[in-house]
Design a protein around this motif. Structure first.
Motif, short mmCIF file in Angstrom:
data_model
loop_
_atom_site.label_atom_id
_atom_site.label_comp_id
_atom_site.label_asym_id
_atom_site.label_seq_id
_atom_site.Cartn_x
_atom_site.Cartn_y
_atom_site.Cartn_z
N LEU A 34 37.93 34.31 62.91
CA LEU A 34 36.82 33.69 62.92
C LEU A 34 36.72 32.53 63.83
O LEU A 34 35.80 31.65 63.63
N GLY A 35 37.69 32.50 64.74
CA GLY A 35 37.35 31.16 65.75
C GLY A 35 38.64 30.42 65.43
O GLY A 35 39.37 30.45 64.63
N PRO A 36 39.19 29.62 66.43
CA PRO A 36 40.01 28.45 66.40
C PRO A 36 40.05 27.69 65.01
O PRO A 36 39.02 27.23 64.53
N GLN A 37 41.13 27.54 64.44
CA GLN A 37 41.40 26.76 63.26
C GLN A 37 42.41 25.55 63.82
O GLN A 37 43.50 25.64 64.32
N THR A 38 41.92 24.27 63.34
CA THR A 38 42.52 22.99 63.90
C THR A 38 43.47 22.48 62.74
O THR A 38 43.00 22.41 61.69
N PHE A 39 44.52 22.12 63.21
CA PHE A 39 45.65 21.29 62.46
C PHE A 39 45.82 20.02 62.95
O PHE A 39 46.10 20.08 64.15
#
Length: 501
Positions: free
Chosen positions: A388-393
């Motif tokens: 679903l697209g990039p996930q940021t941490f």
């Protein structure tokens, strides 16, 4: 006369009310049973039925009901025009219903208005209003449909509000031609709630209610003050907190206070972000005293709080200077001792539960051991690829956090309390529903570890468990069970002990 059409009458002596009552009673007595039934349902009732409803009720055609309705109203209208008292009451009603009149105020000003007439003893105002072609609903007289008058009211509310403010009942009353008390009751009737004598639409979001309360008070409020200010339209505390965090109209103006963005007050930033901005402006280092003075000059934050943030997480204090910490972040707990964290080859599965806050789109803290595995630390955010697209941490203050996973929750149609696995692979991230198999004891254990169920023997299962818990491959079943117990995963420990017995 007063300024309001629904205000008191003049002191002019009224015509003979008793004669008017007798005239209506005589009219009612002269009706046929069928005419009286139609008149009762269409005119005398507090909430009149439609012609179709009356037709079904009486077993007549709609056309016949229409004929009877028109005929009786026409005769009733002629009676009213011929009687001075009824004619005066009719004129008063027509004058006040522009487009809505309060029958309670009408009866307070006119004895005849509240006089019961007919077999069902309907108030005279209802009979006269209906004969004049006006609608009645409960204790209101309406010119036009209820929907059209509700729309008129909506326009009046909008017209009564100054830019950026909430309309007061007193101002709305002037636009509606009602007294303040009548306007308050009418607003509730057509879908408004009152907040400190100001009108708020019943279907308003929590954010709209909070913004209205701030607008009415005209100054920043604490959370407790906001709860008190909105108590007339109660909302759950978590709902208010979510609105304060997510509604663009509301900003944090201090450590504990919130205001409206349109006020243009300085926005409060978390202490660690303020320190970061100060260091960026000062080339990476700033005297602690300057940091404290700068932040306290903007917001009501204690010196002790600023010192705590300046010496923890991504910052350090050396020789009175605040700088960014350069050493690599070291997790407080190892992966093998972190509950719900399991390894599978080069992937990591984190067993967790969806929270209400996550369903609303709020980010969340991740275990320190997981942050260490992913390489997240002060000043070192990461972005992982997902379907679903990039996930940021990222690192926030003194802990690692994930951005919102609401898009995954929505895609999987998850709800609060749902058990899930957050899967971390080389550069990838995914959310999946936890499916626990009961096909066999071994399958149940493997699915608890985030793996696919399969048939394996005891030696192979022991090695899988050792790998999952970051133990050496040669670890015994007793060591596996002891570690699970220390991780407070006693249910899984019992399953493993039983399967490897």
């Amino acid at each position: 006369m007063t300024a309001h059409a629904n205000g008191p009458l003049s002191s002019r002596r009224p015509p003979d009310d008793g004669r008017a009552q007798d005239a209506v009673t005589a009219f009612d007595a002269g009706l046929s049973d069928q005419e009286r039934r139609v008149l009762t349902e269409r005119v005398y009732a507090a909430n009149p039925r439609t012609q179709s409803e009356v037709a079904d009720l009486l077993g007549l055609s709609r056309e016949r009901v229409t004929q009877i309705d028109r005929s009786t109203r026409h005769r009733l209208r002629s009676l009213i025009d011929a009687d001075p008292a009824l004619a005066q009451l009719s004129a008063m009603i027509n004058r006040r219903a522009a487009p809505v009149a309060d029958a309670a105020a009408l009866m307070a000003d006119s004895t005849l208005a509240g006089t019961p007439v007919g077999d069902v003893e309907a108030p005279c105002w209802r009979v006269v209003a209906a004969a004049s072609g006006l609608r009645t609903s409960e204790n209101w007289i309406i010119r036009g449909s209820l929907r059209s008058v509700a729309e008129f009211t909506k326009s009046a509310v909008a017209a009564a509000a100054r830019p950026g403010e909430v309309a007061s009942v007193v101002t709305i009353a002037d636009h509606l031609g009602l007294s303040g008390d009548s306007a308050a009751r009418w607003l509730r009737r057509v879908g408004y709630e009152l907040l400190d004598d100001h009108a708020i639409a019943t279907r308003s979001t929590t954010g709209e209610i909070v913004a209205a309360a701030l607008s009415i008070r005209g100054a920043p409020l604490t959370f407790d003050e906001i709860v008190d200010a909105t108590s007339a339209i109660p909302r759950a505390h978590n709902s208010i907190r979510n609105a304060l965090a997510s509604d663009a109209r509301i900003v944090k103006t201090d450590r504990t206070r919130y205001g409206l963005a349109e006020w243009g007050l300085p926005r409060y930033e978390p202490v660690h972000l303020q320190i970061d901005a100060i260091l960026s402006d000062r080339g990476g280092a700033a005297p602690l005293d300057d940091v404290i003075a700068t932040i306290r000059g903007r917001h009501d934050v204690s010196e002790a709080t600023i010192r705590a943030y300046a010496g923890a997480g991504e910052f350090q204090i050396r020789g009175g200077l605040v700088t960014r910490r350069e050493r690599t972040y070291r997790p407080r707990r190892t992966p093998g001792r972190t509950r719900g964290l399991y390894r599978e080859d080069d992937a990591v599965h984190w067993a967790t539960t969806i929270t209400p806050a996550q369903c609303r789109g709020t980010g969340f803290t991740i275990p320190s051991a997981l942050a260490g595995l992913l390489g997240i630390g002060p000043g070192a955010p990461i972005s992982l690829e997902t379907p679903l697209g990039p996930q940021t941490f990222m690192w926030a203050s003194v802990q690692a956090r994930s951005g919102s996973i609401k898009r995954f929750i929505d895609a999987l149609e998850l709800t609060a309390g749902a058990a899930v696995f957050l899967d971390f692979g080389p550069g990838t991230f995914a959310v999946r529903r936890a499916e626990h198999s009961g096909a066999s004891p071994t399958a149940a254990i493997l699915t608890r570890l985030g793996r696919r169920p399969e048939r394996v023997g005891r030696p192979r299962l022991t090695r899988i468990l050792a790998e999952s818990l970051w133990l050496p491959p040669e670890s015994t079943s007793d060591r596996v069970v002891d570690l699970l117990v220390s991780r407070r995963e006693t249910d899984l420990a019992d399953r493993v002990a039983s399967a490897l017995r």
